[in-house]
Scaffold this motif. Structure first.
Motif, PDB file in Angstrom:
ATOM      1  N   TRP A 235       2.309   9.666 -10.426  1.00 40.63           N
ATOM      2  CA  TRP A 235       1.333   9.942 -11.499  1.00 40.63           C
ATOM      3  C   TRP A 235       0.851  11.389 -11.396  1.00 40.63           C
ATOM      4  O   TRP A 235       0.702  12.090 -12.407  1.00 40.63           O
ATOM      5  CB  TRP A 235       0.161   8.961 -11.401  1.00 40.63           C
ATOM      6  CG  TRP A 235      -0.852   9.106 -12.495  1.00 40.63           C
ATOM      7  CD1 TRP A 235      -0.622   9.467 -13.790  1.00 40.63           C
ATOM      8  CD2 TRP A 235      -2.270   8.908 -12.392  1.00 40.63           C
ATOM      9  NE1 TRP A 235      -1.807   9.485 -14.493  1.00 40.63           N
ATOM     10  CE2 TRP A 235      -2.822   9.154 -13.660  1.00 40.63           C
ATOM     11  CE3 TRP A 235      -3.114   8.524 -11.348  1.00 40.63           C
ATOM     12  CZ2 TRP A 235      -4.187   9.031 -13.915  1.00 40.63           C
ATOM     13  CZ3 TRP A 235      -4.474   8.405 -11.604  1.00 40.63           C
ATOM     14  CH2 TRP A 235      -5.001   8.658 -12.879  1.00 40.63           C
ATOM     15  N   MET A 236       0.628  11.848 -10.155  1.00 43.15           N
ATOM     16  CA  MET A 236       0.201  13.236  -9.966  1.00 43.15           C
ATOM     17  C   MET A 236       1.273  14.205 -10.451  1.00 43.15           C
ATOM     18  O   MET A 236       0.975  15.228 -11.082  1.00 43.15           O
ATOM     19  CB  MET A 236      -0.119  13.475  -8.477  1.00 43.15           C
ATOM     20  CG  MET A 236      -1.410  12.826  -8.042  1.00 43.15           C
ATOM     21  SD  MET A 236      -1.548  12.604  -6.255  1.00 43.15           S
ATOM     22  CE  MET A 236      -1.406  14.256  -5.668  1.00 43.15           C
TER      23      MET A 236
ATOM     24  N   VAL B 233      -7.906  11.593  -4.257  1.00 39.44           N
ATOM     25  CA  VAL B 233      -6.760  12.466  -3.959  1.00 39.44           C
ATOM     26  C   VAL B 233      -6.111  12.951  -5.257  1.00 39.44           C
ATOM     27  O   VAL B 233      -5.805  14.144  -5.420  1.00 39.44           O
ATOM     28  CB  VAL B 233      -5.720  11.725  -3.077  1.00 39.44           C
ATOM     29  CG1 VAL B 233      -4.444  12.534  -2.944  1.00 39.44           C
ATOM     30  CG2 VAL B 233      -6.304  11.437  -1.697  1.00 39.44           C
ATOM     31  N   VAL B 234      -5.910  12.019  -6.205  1.00 41.70           N
ATOM     32  CA  VAL B 234      -5.292  12.397  -7.494  1.00 41.70           C
ATOM     33  C   VAL B 234      -6.155  13.442  -8.190  1.00 41.70           C
ATOM     34  O   VAL B 234      -5.653  14.470  -8.653  1.00 41.70           O
ATOM     35  CB  VAL B 234      -5.098  11.155  -8.394  1.00 41.70           C
ATOM     36  CG1 VAL B 234      -4.703  11.575  -9.805  1.00 41.70           C
ATOM     37  CG2 VAL B 234      -4.044  10.216  -7.805  1.00 41.70           C
ATOM     38  N   TRP B 235      -7.464  13.192  -8.240  1.00 44.81           N
ATOM     39  CA  TRP B 235      -8.340  14.101  -8.982  1.00 44.81           C
ATOM     40  C   TRP B 235      -8.464  15.467  -8.301  1.00 44.81           C
ATOM     41  O   TRP B 235      -8.678  16.462  -8.961  1.00 44.81           O
ATOM     42  CB  TRP B 235      -9.710  13.469  -9.211  1.00 44.81           C
ATOM     43  CG  TRP B 235      -9.900  13.116 -10.655  1.00 44.81           C
ATOM     44  CD1 TRP B 235     -10.619  13.817 -11.584  1.00 44.81           C
ATOM     45  CD2 TRP B 235      -9.309  12.014 -11.369  1.00 44.81           C
ATOM     46  NE1 TRP B 235     -10.507  13.202 -12.811  1.00 44.81           N
ATOM     47  CE2 TRP B 235      -9.721  12.104 -12.717  1.00 44.81           C
ATOM     48  CE3 TRP B 235      -8.470  10.955 -11.004  1.00 44.81           C
ATOM     49  CZ2 TRP B 235      -9.333  11.196 -13.695  1.00 44.81           C
ATOM     50  CZ3 TRP B 235      -8.083  10.042 -11.973  1.00 44.81           C
ATOM     51  CH2 TRP B 235      -8.514  10.166 -13.293  1.00 44.81           C
TER      52      TRP B 235
ATOM     53  N   VAL C   8      -7.443   6.846  -3.284  1.00 47.98           N
ATOM     54  CA  VAL C   8      -6.279   7.297  -4.062  1.00 47.98           C
ATOM     55  C   VAL C   8      -6.739   8.122  -5.268  1.00 47.98           C
ATOM     56  O   VAL C   8      -6.199   9.203  -5.540  1.00 47.98           O
ATOM     57  CB  VAL C   8      -5.434   6.074  -4.520  1.00 47.98           C
ATOM     58  CG1 VAL C   8      -4.444   6.470  -5.602  1.00 47.98           C
ATOM     59  CG2 VAL C   8      -4.698   5.467  -3.333  1.00 47.98           C
ATOM     60  N   MET C   9      -7.759   7.654  -5.968  1.00 44.41           N
ATOM     61  CA  MET C   9      -8.234   8.365  -7.162  1.00 44.41           C
ATOM     62  C   MET C   9      -8.818   9.734  -6.787  1.00 44.41           C
ATOM     63  O   MET C   9      -8.607  10.710  -7.503  1.00 44.41           O
ATOM     64  CB  MET C   9      -9.308   7.529  -7.888  1.00 44.41           C
ATOM     65  CG  MET C   9      -8.740   6.326  -8.584  1.00 44.41           C
ATOM     66  SD  MET C   9      -7.499   6.797  -9.801  1.00 44.41           S
ATOM     67  CE  MET C   9      -6.524   5.334  -9.861  1.00 44.41           C
TER      68      MET C   9
ATOM     69  N   MET D  23       0.829  -1.212   0.000  1.00 44.52           N
ATOM     70  CA  MET D  23       0.000   0.000   0.000  1.00 44.52           C
ATOM     71  C   MET D  23       0.868   1.269   0.000  1.00 44.52           C
ATOM     72  O   MET D  23       0.503   2.285  -0.590  1.00 44.52           O
ATOM     73  CB  MET D  23      -0.955  -0.006   1.203  1.00 44.52           C
ATOM     74  CG  MET D  23      -2.031  -1.085   1.122  1.00 44.52           C
ATOM     75  SD  MET D  23      -3.018  -1.021  -0.405  1.00 44.52           S
ATOM     76  CE  MET D  23      -2.298  -2.337  -1.369  1.00 44.52           C
TER      77      MET D  23
ATOM     78  N   ALA E 227       0.963   6.535  -7.013  1.00 35.17           N
ATOM     79  CA  ALA E 227      -0.067   7.541  -7.298  1.00 35.17           C
ATOM     80  C   ALA E 227       0.542   8.942  -7.275  1.00 35.17           C
ATOM     81  O   ALA E 227       0.209   9.800  -8.092  1.00 35.17           O
ATOM     82  CB  ALA E 227      -1.197   7.431  -6.274  1.00 35.17           C
TER      83      ALA E 227
ATOM     84  N   SER F  20      -1.998  -2.750  -6.643  1.00 33.59           N
ATOM     85  CA  SER F  20      -3.377  -3.135  -6.301  1.00 33.59           C
ATOM     86  C   SER F  20      -3.548  -4.643  -6.452  1.00 33.59           C
ATOM     87  O   SER F  20      -4.145  -5.295  -5.586  1.00 33.59           O
ATOM     88  CB  SER F  20      -4.377  -2.438  -7.219  1.00 33.59           C
ATOM     89  OG  SER F  20      -4.267  -1.076  -7.085  1.00 33.59           O
TER      90      SER F  20
ATOM     91  N   ILE G 250      -9.533   1.449  -1.136  1.00 31.73           N
ATOM     92  CA  ILE G 250      -8.235   2.148  -1.117  1.00 31.73           C
ATOM     93  C   ILE G 250      -8.013   2.862  -2.453  1.00 31.73           C
ATOM     94  O   ILE G 250      -7.611   4.025  -2.503  1.00 31.73           O
ATOM     95  CB  ILE G 250      -7.092   1.160  -0.822  1.00 31.73           C
ATOM     96  CG1 ILE G 250      -7.208   0.655   0.629  1.00 31.73           C
ATOM     97  CG2 ILE G 250      -5.720   1.795  -1.062  1.00 31.73           C
ATOM     98  CD1 ILE G 250      -6.325  -0.523   0.953  1.00 31.73           C
ATOM     99  N   MET G 251      -8.319   2.155  -3.543  1.00 28.62           N
ATOM    100  CA  MET G 251      -8.151   2.748  -4.885  1.00 28.62           C
ATOM    101  C   MET G 251      -9.044   3.978  -5.052  1.00 28.62           C
ATOM    102  O   MET G 251      -8.627   4.981  -5.650  1.00 28.62           O
ATOM    103  CB  MET G 251      -8.532   1.719  -5.954  1.00 28.62           C
ATOM    104  CG  MET G 251      -7.536   0.613  -6.125  1.00 28.62           C
ATOM    105  SD  MET G 251      -6.209   1.100  -7.206  1.00 28.62           S
ATOM    106  CE  MET G 251      -6.960   0.845  -8.794  1.00 28.62           C
TER     107      MET G 251
ATOM    108  N   LEU H  92       1.794   1.633  -3.528  1.00 28.47           N
ATOM    109  CA  LEU H  92       0.644   2.131  -4.304  1.00 28.47           C
ATOM    110  C   LEU H  92       0.516   3.651  -4.147  1.00 28.47           C
ATOM    111  O   LEU H  92       0.350   4.378  -5.129  1.00 28.47           O
ATOM    112  CB  LEU H  92      -0.619   1.422  -3.833  1.00 28.47           C
ATOM    113  CG  LEU H  92      -1.903   1.623  -4.656  1.00 28.47           C
ATOM    114  CD1 LEU H  92      -2.825   0.424  -4.478  1.00 28.47           C
ATOM    115  CD2 LEU H  92      -2.651   2.871  -4.273  1.00 28.47           C
TER     116      LEU H  92
END
Lengths: 209, 231
Positions: free
Chosen positions: A60-61, B37-39, B34-35, A50, A57, A108, B30-31, A53
């Motif tokens: 990616w940001m 936060v990214v967005w 994460v998404m 995690m 992320a 994931s 969790i995903m 992960l």
């Protein structure tokens, strides 16, 4: 750019991975006494995944920001920076997909295998799931090797070290090592042995209750 | 019927199914976090050729000042530019040296460059693609650009020196391998895009095909966006 935004998340991701490492190392943690060593390894592995992960992320940001200009999420100058690596037009993507997305998907999937096995170690499928995670993680080795070569020799102004990319690499290497260890111990017949407590430990536990 | 019975039997006896489902839901949760936060912090930009999207990058070699140089479209962008501020727009043309319409378009490109490019208001870039099933070469691209003596332009039927307009004094990108062509996926050539200084597509010729559209012609689009009528 504030150094809190630059290195704060990095510290957090590395801390999560370190916590996972401590859990998996089977060092004495009173809250986890009742867990078998293998179960602790699986839990530690999941925590590290995690962390990987989250770090993926973050890369990616940074990639998204760099497409639209500078990034406020990582340094863009010096040897240790993300701009030249994650912002590289050629090497920042794998067949058009940013490496961060690949990391998110990979961790994931690894997390799902690991958490499934952790939640029901007695299931028939639990042991093979460790193998699936192992095989899934192995392509990460040549990918890490390639990305390190990219950082050191190929990007504009090389060498550069991208700290967030490195944290993802550390996470994946730790996962591969732990999966190797888990498979080895499983094959030695130590899949779900409940730890035997000493008399003193049993007494202390009874007193707590 | 027997398959249905078998499935029911399997599910009823699979005591472990819920651990995997629980794991799936945990990972999905969790995903999702994460998404979100990214967005919220750094969403992926909308990259494409529609008006309002960020133009895809082009990495190639371009011919200008008499030789070939490394070229990256994003080097032309000023990401900190904001509407209303001064900045250099980018006019992108996709063409094929063998396409008759591109042959005719060369004159219009010269006129537009003289009006908007020569003074630095707009950076002109031509992407020369190898779309048609004819002979293509870098020599032909250079001859088309410089309007020099070369037999083989305009469907291999014309000498490049006889095309309309002046020699084109702006970069010609080599996309004979169709790499940028695939990213931009134009409906045909010539295809024109006007980008704002930050790389946003503000005019796409394929979205103004109606001849009564006030922004049908590239010259109209340039006039509209550079004189404060749009942008």
């Amino acid at each position: 750019m504030s150094s809190t935004m630059e290195y704060g998340p990095l510290t957090f991701f590395l801390a999560v991975m370190a916590i996972g490492g401590v859990i998996a190392s089977n060092q004495k943690i009173s809250q986890l006494d009742e867990m078998s060593p293998m179960r602790r390894r699986l839990l530690g592995l999941f925590v590290i995944e995690m962390g990987g992960l989250a770090a993926s992320a973050w890369t990616w940001m940074i990639h998204n920001q760099l497409l639209q200009g500078g990034s406020t999420l990582c340094a863009a100058e010096g040897v240790v920076q993300c701009g030249s690596v994650i912002g590289d037009p050629t090497y920042s993507e794998f067949f058009g997909v940013p490496w961060g997305i690949i990391g998110i998907l990979a961790f994931s999937a690894l997390g799902w295998f690991t958490l499934s096995a952790f939640l029901d170690m007695k299931a028939d499928w639990a042991k093979p799931y460790v193998d699936y995670a192992w095989w899934l993680s192995l392509p990460g080795i040549p990918m890490i090797a390639w990305l390190v070569i990219v950082e050191l020799f190929l990007v504009d102004g090389a060498p550069h070290i991208c700290p967030y990319c490195t944290s993802v690499h550390i996470s994946l290497i730790a996962c591969i090592y732990l999966l190797h260890l888990i498979r080895k111990e499983r094959d030695a017949g130590n899949w779900d042995i409940v730890p035997k407590l000493s008399k003193a430990e049993l007494l202390a536990k009874a007193r707590k209750k | 019927m027997s398959t249905k019975q078998h499935n029911v039997h399997t599910l009823a006896n699979d005591e472990d199914a819920d651990a995997r489902v629980a794991s799936f839901f945990s990972i999905s949760a969790i995903m999702t976090v994460v998404m979100i936060v990214v967005w919220v912090l750094a969403p992926p930009p909308s990259v494409g050729v529609k008006e309002g999207q960020l133009a895809p990058d082009i990495l190639a070699e371009a011919h200008y000042s008499g030789s070939w140089h490394d070229f990256r479209l994003y080097d032309y962008f000023n990401h900190s530019w904001e509407e209303g501020e001064p900045g250099q727009y980018i006019f992108l043309q996709f063409m094929d040296t063998d396409c008759p319409h591109c042959w005719d378009d060369a004159l219009g490109m010269s006129d537009n460059y003289n009006n908007w490019g020569a003074n630095g208001a707009v950076a002109f870039i031509t992407v020369s693609v190898g779309m048609l099933n004819t002979d293509h070469s870098r020599a032909e691209v250079v001859a088309f650009q410089e309007k020099s003596d070369y037999e083989g332009c305009n469907h291999d039927n014309s000498n490049c020196a006889s095309r309309g307009g002046d020699a084109h004094d702006w970069p010609y990108v080599d996309d004979l391998g169709l790499s940028a062509f695939r990213d931009y996926n134009p409906p045909g050539v010539p295809f024109h895009l006007l980008l704002s200084p930050d790389g946003t597509v503000v005019w796409n010729s394929a979205m103004h095909t109606d001849e009564f559209d006030p922004l049908h012609e590239p010259s109209q689009a340039l006039q509209h966006h550079l004189t404060g009528g749009g942008a």
